[in-house]
Design an enzyme around this catalytic site. Structure first.
Site, mmCIF file in Angstrom:
data_model
loop_
_atom_site.group_PDB
_atom_site.id
_atom_site.type_symbol
_atom_site.label_atom_id
_atom_site.label_comp_id
_atom_site.label_asym_id
_atom_site.label_seq_id
_atom_site.Cartn_x
_atom_site.Cartn_y
_atom_site.Cartn_z
ATOM 1 N NE ARG A 24 -4.252 -1.530 0.183
ATOM 2 C CZ ARG A 24 -5.374 -1.577 0.899
ATOM 3 N NH1 ARG A 24 -5.644 -0.652 1.772
ATOM 4 N NH2 ARG A 24 -6.233 -2.567 0.718
ATOM 5 N NE ARG A 28 -7.163 5.276 2.347
ATOM 6 C CZ ARG A 28 -7.989 4.374 2.875
ATOM 7 N NH1 ARG A 28 -9.208 4.713 3.192
ATOM 8 N NH2 ARG A 28 -7.576 3.148 3.104
ATOM 9 N NE ARG A 37 -9.501 7.705 -2.411
ATOM 10 C CZ ARG A 37 -10.528 8.194 -1.733
ATOM 11 N NH1 ARG A 37 -10.630 9.488 -1.517
ATOM 12 N NH2 ARG A 37 -11.468 7.385 -1.286
ATOM 13 C CG ASP A 74 -8.879 -3.083 -4.493
ATOM 14 O OD1 ASP A 74 -8.263 -2.524 -3.566
ATOM 15 O OD2 ASP A 74 -9.721 -3.989 -4.299
ATOM 16 C CE1 TYR A 151 -13.096 -7.454 1.432
ATOM 17 C CE2 TYR A 151 -11.568 -9.174 0.765
ATOM 18 C CZ TYR A 151 -11.868 -8.079 1.552
ATOM 19 O OH TYR A 151 -10.957 -7.616 2.463
HETATM 20 O O1 CP3 Z 1 -0.057 -1.941 -2.420
HETATM 21 C C1 CP3 Z 1 -0.358 -1.032 -3.234
HETATM 22 O O2 CP3 Z 1 -0.064 0.165 -3.040
HETATM 23 C C2 CP3 Z 1 -1.020 -1.426 -4.535
HETATM 24 C C3 CP3 Z 1 -2.436 -1.223 -4.637
HETATM 25 C C4 CP3 Z 1 -3.357 -2.058 -3.790
HETATM 26 C C5 CP3 Z 1 -4.563 -1.561 -3.249
HETATM 27 N N1 CP3 Z 1 -5.248 -2.599 -2.692
HETATM 28 C C6 CP3 Z 1 -5.008 -0.162 -3.317
HETATM 29 C C7 CP3 Z 1 -6.092 0.297 -2.413
HETATM 30 C C8 CP3 Z 1 -3.291 -3.423 -3.475
HETATM 31 C C9 CP3 Z 1 -2.196 -4.425 -3.743
HETATM 32 C C10 CP3 Z 1 -4.503 -3.751 -2.799
HETATM 33 C C11 CP3 Z 1 -4.835 -5.109 -2.349
HETATM 34 C C12 CP3 Z 1 -6.088 -5.339 -1.632
HETATM 35 N N2 CP3 Z 1 -7.293 -4.728 -1.813
HETATM 36 C C13 CP3 Z 1 -6.264 -6.358 -0.676
HETATM 37 C C14 CP3 Z 1 -5.213 -7.372 -0.274
HETATM 38 C C15 CP3 Z 1 -4.145 -6.805 0.573
HETATM 39 C C16 CP3 Z 1 -4.582 -6.447 1.938
HETATM 40 O O3 CP3 Z 1 -4.547 -5.242 2.268
HETATM 41 O O4 CP3 Z 1 -4.913 -7.368 2.714
HETATM 42 C C17 CP3 Z 1 -7.581 -6.306 -0.222
HETATM 43 C C18 CP3 Z 1 -8.198 -7.193 0.831
HETATM 44 C C19 CP3 Z 1 -8.228 -5.279 -0.963
HETATM 45 C C20 CP3 Z 1 -9.664 -4.888 -0.891
HETATM 46 C C21 CP3 Z 1 -9.823 -3.501 -0.436
HETATM 47 N N3 CP3 Z 1 -9.475 -2.387 -1.168
HETATM 48 C C22 CP3 Z 1 -10.342 -3.061 0.800
HETATM 49 C C23 CP3 Z 1 -10.814 -3.983 1.917
HETATM 50 C C24 CP3 Z 1 -10.291 -1.673 0.781
HETATM 51 C C25 CP3 Z 1 -10.851 -0.759 1.823
HETATM 52 C C26 CP3 Z 1 -9.994 -0.667 3.009
HETATM 53 C C27 CP3 Z 1 -9.224 0.614 3.000
HETATM 54 O O5 CP3 Z 1 -8.002 0.584 3.215
HETATM 55 O O6 CP3 Z 1 -9.878 1.656 2.802
HETATM 56 C C28 CP3 Z 1 -9.706 -1.269 -0.447
HETATM 57 C C29 CP3 Z 1 -9.440 0.111 -0.871
HETATM 58 C C30 CP3 Z 1 -8.053 0.430 -1.334
HETATM 59 N N4 CP3 Z 1 -7.270 -0.341 -2.149
HETATM 60 C C31 CP3 Z 1 -7.351 1.635 -1.063
HETATM 61 C C32 CP3 Z 1 -6.127 1.569 -1.740
HETATM 62 C C33 CP3 Z 1 -5.053 2.613 -1.806
HETATM 63 C C34 CP3 Z 1 -7.897 2.801 -0.251
HETATM 64 C C35 CP3 Z 1 -8.974 3.436 -1.073
HETATM 65 C C36 CP3 Z 1 -8.990 4.938 -1.072
HETATM 66 O O7 CP3 Z 1 -8.063 5.594 -1.580
HETATM 67 O O8 CP3 Z 1 -10.004 5.455 -0.583
#
Ligand code: CP3
Length: 344
Positions: A24, A28, A37, A74, A151
Site C-alpha cells: 500500500r 492515503r 485521488r 485493487d 468478498y
Molecule cells: O499496495 C499497493 O499500493 C497497490 C495497490 C493495492 C490496493 N489494494 C489499493 C487500495 C493493493 C495491492 C490492494 C490489495 C487489496 N485490496 C487487498 C489485499 C491486501 C490487503 O490489504 O490485505 C484487499 C483485501 C483489498 C480490498 C480492499 N481495497 C479493501 C478492503 C479496501 C478498503 C480498506 C481501506 O483501506 O480503505 C480497499 C481500498 C483500497 N485499495 C485503497 C487503496 C489505496 C484505499 C482506497 C482509497 O483511496 O479510498
C-alpha cells in the site's frame, strides 16, 4: 546494466542490504495520493484511469526511491470484470453484489471476458514501463481465489469470513465453482499483466489465516499452485511472490508446495522463527508491523534492525507485514528506509 536487486533476491541471492518496498505504498498517508485521488473523483475511477493510476504508482518511488513499484489497482477489480457490481463506501470499504446461488454463479461472465473491463490496468503497466526508473522493479498483483471469494460471497469485508465459510459448508458445488472461476480468471489477468510489462507478480491471500487443515490445502495452497504452474508455463522464469497472510505454521513448506519464489510474511510470526522455518527454502519478504509507521521512534529503528539481522543469512526483501495505514506519518517511512539501508 546489472540486474535489479529485487530480481536478484527472488532468484535466491543473499544481498548485503535487502531491497525494500512497502504494501500500500501508494495510499492515503501521502498528501500527493490524496490530491490525485480527488482529481480522479473516487477510488475506482482512479484505478481505471491509466495516466492517474500510473502517477500514484510513481509517487512513492519519487519520494522514497523504493526498489519496487506495485501497480496501482485493487484485488476486487477481477470480480467486477467477472460481472459482480462493485462500489466503495467512503470510510467503510468495498461493497459487491453477492454470489451465493447457482443462478448467481451462472450469470457471471466467462474468464475470457475479463480483459474488456481490465484493459485500462494493462495500459497503466505500459505507462509505468516507460516512466519508471530503470533500477525499479514493477510488480503486478491479484487477490488469491479464497480472499476474493470471501468478498464476493459476503458482498463486503468481514472479520471472520463467516459467509464464505458458510457457503463452503452448505453449498460446496457453488463455492468450488466460484474458486475455480477465480483461479482461471486470475491466470488470465496476471498473464495479461506480465504481457503488458509486469516483471514480478504477487498473489494476495489476505484471509488465508482463516482456512484450517484440509481447507487450507484445498482453497489456499491448491489454487495458488495451479495459478503459479500455469503462469510459469506461459512465462518461463517469471518470479512470483505468494502472501498467505496469517498462515502461521502453514508458512512452512509453502514455497515448495506451490512453486512460489518468495513467501511474504505478516508480522504475527517472528523474523527469527521465519528465518529458521521458511527462509530455509528461499526468499522471504517482510515483516515489520505497519503500526510502526504510525508510532515511529526508537521502537521502529530497533524492530527494523532486528528483522534485517534475523534474515541476513538468506534472500530477503524488506517490507511491512501488511499494508501501511492512512494514519501513518510519511517521516516514519523515510526512517524505516534509512534504517534498512544503513543496517549493515
Ligand atoms: O499496495 C499497493 O499500493 C497497490 C495497490 C493495492 C490496493 N489494494 C489499493 C487500495 C493493493 C495491492 C490492494 C490489495 C487489496 N485490496 C487487498 C489485499 C491486501 C490487503 O490489504 O490485505 C484487499 C483485501 C483489498 C480490498 C480492499 N481495497 C479493501 C478492503 C479496501 C478498503 C480498506 C481501506 O483501506 O480503505 C480497499 C481500498 C483500497 N485499495 C485503497 C487503496 C489505496 C484505499 C482506497 C482509497 O483511496 O479510498
Amino acid at each position: 546494466m546489472s540486474e535489479k536487486l529485487i530480481l536478484r533476491a527472488l532468484k535466491g541471492e543473499t544481498l548485503p542490504v535487502p531491497p525494500i518496498w512497502m504494501m500500500r505504498q501508494a495510499g492515503r498517508y501521502l498528501p500527493e495520493y490524496r490530491a490525485t485521488r480527488a482529481q480522479a473523483g473516487d477510488f475506482l475511477s482512479l484505478c481505471y484511469n491509466p495516466e492517474l493510476a500510473a502517477e500514484v504508482t510513481l509517487q512513492p518511488i519519487r519520494r522514497y526511491g523504493f526498489d519496487a513499484a506495485i501497480l496501482f489497482a485493487d484485488i476486487l477489480l477481477l470480480p467486477q470484470a467477472l460481472g459482480a457490481d462493485l462500489w466503495f463506501v467512503t470510510g467503510e470499504g468495498p461493497r459487491l453484489s453477492t454470489i451465493t446461488t447457482q443462478a448467481e454463479f451462472d450469470a457471471l461472465k466467462p474468464v475470457e471476458a475479463v480483459h474488456d473491463t481490465l484493459s485500462p490496468v494493462y495500459e497503466t503497466i505500459r505507462i509505468l514501463k516507460r516512466d519508471l526508473p530503470t533500477d525499479t522493479t514493477l510488480i503486478g498483483f491479484a487477490g488469491a481465489p479464497w480472499t476474493v471469494a470471501t468478498y464476493m460471497v459476503a458482498g463486503r469485508g468481514t472479520k471472520d469470513q463467516g459467509p464464505a465459510h458458510a457457503l463452503k459448508a452448505e453449498n460446496r458445488p457453488v463455492f468450488e465453482a466460484i474458486i475455480d472461476r477465480l483461479t482461471e480468471g486470475t491466470i488470465e489477468y496476471l498473464s495479461a499483466q506480465v504481457e503488458a510489462g509486469a516483471e514480478v507478480v504477487k498473489l494476495f491471500d489476505s484471509w488465508a489465516g482463516s482456512l484450517k487443515g484440509q481447507d487450507f490445502d484445498d482453497f489456499c495452497l491448491t489454487p495458488a499452485k495451479r495459478i503459479i504452474a500455469e503462469l510459469k508455463a506461459r512465462h518461463p522464469g517469471l518470479p512470483i511472490i505468494a502472501f498467505p497472510r496469517e498462515a502461521g505454521d502453514r508458512y512452512i513448506g509453502f514455497a515448495k508446495a506451490t512453486g512460489a519464489d518468495c513467501v511474504a510474511l505478516d508480522n504475527s510470526v517472528s523474523a527469527q522463527w521465519a528465518a529458521a522455518n521458511v527462509q530455509v527454502d528461499g526468499c522471504v519478504q517482510g515483516n515489520l508491523a505497519s503500526s510502526h509507521m504510525v508510532t515511529g521512534g526508537e521502537a521502529l529503528v530497533r524492530e527494523t534492525r532486528e528483522i534485517v539481522e534475523a534474515f541476513s543469512k538468506g534472500p530477503h526483501i524488506f517490507n511491512l507485514g501488511h499494508g501501511i495505514t492512512p494514519d501513518a506519518d510519511p517521516e516514519n517511512v523515510a526512517l524505516m528506509i534509512e534504517t534498512v539501508r544503513a543496517a549493515r
